[in-house]
Design a protein around this motif. Structure first.
Motif, PDB file in Angstrom:
ATOM      1  N   LYS A   2      48.347  39.694   0.228  1.00 34.93           N
ATOM      2  CA  LYS A   2      47.434  40.827   0.338  1.00 34.93           C
ATOM      3  C   LYS A   2      46.126  40.379   0.999  1.00 34.93           C
ATOM      4  O   LYS A   2      45.509  39.407   0.568  1.00 34.93           O
ATOM      5  CB  LYS A   2      47.163  41.397  -1.053  1.00 34.93           C
ATOM      6  N   VAL A   3      45.747  41.110   2.025  1.00 34.72           N
ATOM      7  CA  VAL A   3      44.628  40.692   2.879  1.00 34.72           C
ATOM      8  C   VAL A   3      43.558  41.777   2.925  1.00 34.72           C
ATOM      9  O   VAL A   3      43.862  42.957   3.150  1.00 34.72           O
ATOM     10  CB  VAL A   3      45.131  40.416   4.321  1.00 34.72           C
ATOM     11  N   ALA A   4      42.310  41.387   2.724  1.00 29.63           N
ATOM     12  CA  ALA A   4      41.177  42.296   2.915  1.00 29.63           C
ATOM     13  C   ALA A   4      40.424  41.869   4.165  1.00 29.63           C
ATOM     14  O   ALA A   4      40.377  40.686   4.495  1.00 29.63           O
ATOM     15  CB  ALA A   4      40.254  42.247   1.702  1.00 29.63           C
ATOM     16  N   LEU A   5      39.864  42.844   4.858  1.00 24.89           N
ATOM     17  CA  LEU A   5      39.129  42.554   6.091  1.00 24.89           C
ATOM     18  C   LEU A   5      37.664  42.942   5.934  1.00 24.89           C
ATOM     19  O   LEU A   5      37.359  44.035   5.447  1.00 24.89           O
ATOM     20  CB  LEU A   5      39.708  43.380   7.238  1.00 24.89           C
ATOM     21  N   LEU A   6      36.791  42.068   6.368  1.00 22.34           N
ATOM     22  CA  LEU A   6      35.361  42.383   6.462  1.00 22.34           C
ATOM     23  C   LEU A   6      34.973  42.174   7.914  1.00 22.34           C
ATOM     24  O   LEU A   6      35.075  41.064   8.438  1.00 22.34           O
ATOM     25  CB  LEU A   6      34.541  41.471   5.534  1.00 22.34           C
ATOM     26  N   SER A   7      34.585  43.263   8.575  1.00 22.37           N
ATOM     27  CA  SER A   7      34.288  43.157  10.006  1.00 22.37           C
ATOM     28  C   SER A   7      33.098  44.036  10.346  1.00 22.37           C
ATOM     29  O   SER A   7      32.478  44.636   9.471  1.00 22.37           O
ATOM     30  CB  SER A   7      35.513  43.563  10.831  1.00 22.37           C
ATOM     31  N   GLU A   8      32.791  44.106  11.641  1.00 23.09           N
ATOM     32  CA  GLU A   8      31.574  44.793  12.062  1.00 23.09           C
ATOM     33  C   GLU A   8      31.802  46.239  12.493  1.00 23.09           C
ATOM     34  O   GLU A   8      30.848  46.977  12.680  1.00 23.09           O
ATOM     35  CB  GLU A   8      30.908  44.007  13.205  1.00 23.09           C
ATOM     36  N   SER A   9      33.064  46.647  12.690  1.00 22.46           N
ATOM     37  CA  SER A   9      33.292  48.036  13.105  1.00 22.46           C
ATOM     38  C   SER A   9      34.737  48.442  12.845  1.00 22.46           C
ATOM     39  O   SER A   9      35.618  47.586  12.731  1.00 22.46           O
ATOM     40  CB  SER A   9      32.962  48.218  14.594  1.00 22.46           C
ATOM     41  N   PRO A  10      34.995  49.757  12.782  1.00 21.00           N
ATOM     42  CA  PRO A  10      36.368  50.223  12.581  1.00 21.00           C
ATOM     43  C   PRO A  10      37.286  49.817  13.737  1.00 21.00           C
ATOM     44  O   PRO A  10      38.472  49.585  13.527  1.00 21.00           O
ATOM     45  CB  PRO A  10      36.228  51.753  12.537  1.00 21.00           C
ATOM     46  N   ALA A  11      36.733  49.698  14.938  1.00 20.28           N
ATOM     47  CA  ALA A  11      37.552  49.273  16.080  1.00 20.28           C
ATOM     48  C   ALA A  11      37.969  47.814  15.904  1.00 20.28           C
ATOM     49  O   ALA A  11      39.128  47.444  16.113  1.00 20.28           O
ATOM     50  CB  ALA A  11      36.774  49.454  17.379  1.00 20.28           C
ATOM     51  N   ASP A  12      37.006  46.979  15.499  1.00 21.25           N
ATOM     52  CA  ASP A  12      37.319  45.567  15.243  1.00 21.25           C
ATOM     53  C   ASP A  12      38.429  45.470  14.200  1.00 21.25           C
ATOM     54  O   ASP A  12      39.375  44.706  14.342  1.00 21.25           O
ATOM     55  CB  ASP A  12      36.095  44.816  14.686  1.00 21.25           C
TER      56      ASP A  12
END
Ligand SMILES: [Zn+2]
Length: 224
Positions: A2-12
């Motif tokens: 199970k993977v969570a993502l923390l990024s700078e934008s919905p496109a990223d």
């Protein structure tokens, strides 16, 4: 896994889901929606709370964090020496935030900690998107250009090459990002070769897959 993502934008985030799946050669379960920060330093500021939330309230195995390097110091091989830390390198900083946040957490949900997979796009994620399409765009070219006082391209130029405009709408940004990462869906070696900041992310992900649940002390929680 199970993977969570923390990024700078919905496109990223949309593009990163494809790239994470490509590295793992499987589609992991993603925590939806992903976590979003408004650029640097907001990512590093949010990360401790995100890690604690995932650790105590979910059975997430891996937190993927991807940020743009912008004009910061690029993570080099020498930064990987044990105990080394470059205060102006975002990779070193984010790894330190993870280390410090997870150090004292008790085991939960059958694992000792949420593992990190950190990527830094040099100088911006659009450079990753151009990989395999524009051979002049790669991390070594950026580092060499900056050392010589003449960066080979600007972030605005990269956006222009990917989106046809430096101010894309969100739907257009997502469409273009998905089109570009399609090249790497079945093989991320080129991306790893051209971008150390992506290779580091891939290496973290493979290490996490090899050891999906870090061993927690007996009786510290239900099996994940
Ligand atoms: Zn570094």
């Amino acid at each position: 896994m199970k993977v969570a993502l923390l990024s700078e934008s919905p496109a990223d985030e949309t593009a990163l889901r494809v790239l994470v799946g490509a590295v793992l050669r499987a589609t992991p379960r993603f925590v939806a929606p992903g976590f979003r920060a408004r650029g640097w330093p907001n990512v590093a500021q949010l990360m401790p709370a995100v890690i604690r939330h995932l650790h105590f309230n979910t059975d997430t195995d891996v937190l993927v964090v991807v940020v743009d390097a912008d004009d910061s110091v690029v993570h080099l091989a020498e930064h990987d020496r044990p105990g080394y830390f470059h205060p102006h390198c975002r990779m070193c900083q984010l790894r330190a935030v993870h280390r410090q946040t997870t150090k004292k957490l008790p085991a939960a949900h059958g694992r000792a900690r949420v593992v990190r997979a950190i990527g830094v796009a040099v100088p911006a994620i659009e450079a990753w998107y151009l990989c395999g399409r524009d051979p002049t765009v790669n991390e070594a070219a950026w580092v060499a250009g900056r050392e010589g006082g003449r960066p080979p391209y600007s972030r605005a130029e990269l956006k222009l090459r990917v989106y046809g405009t430096d101010r894309p709408s969100l739907p257009h940004e997502i469409t273009c990002a998905l089109q570009e990462v399609e090249r790497h869906r079945h093989d991320t070696r080129r991306l790893e070769h051209d971008f150390r900041g992506f290779a580091a992310l891939a290496s973290d992900l493979r290490a996490a897959r090899a050891e999906p649940a870090e061993s927690a002390p007996p009786g510290s929680g239900q099996p994940g």
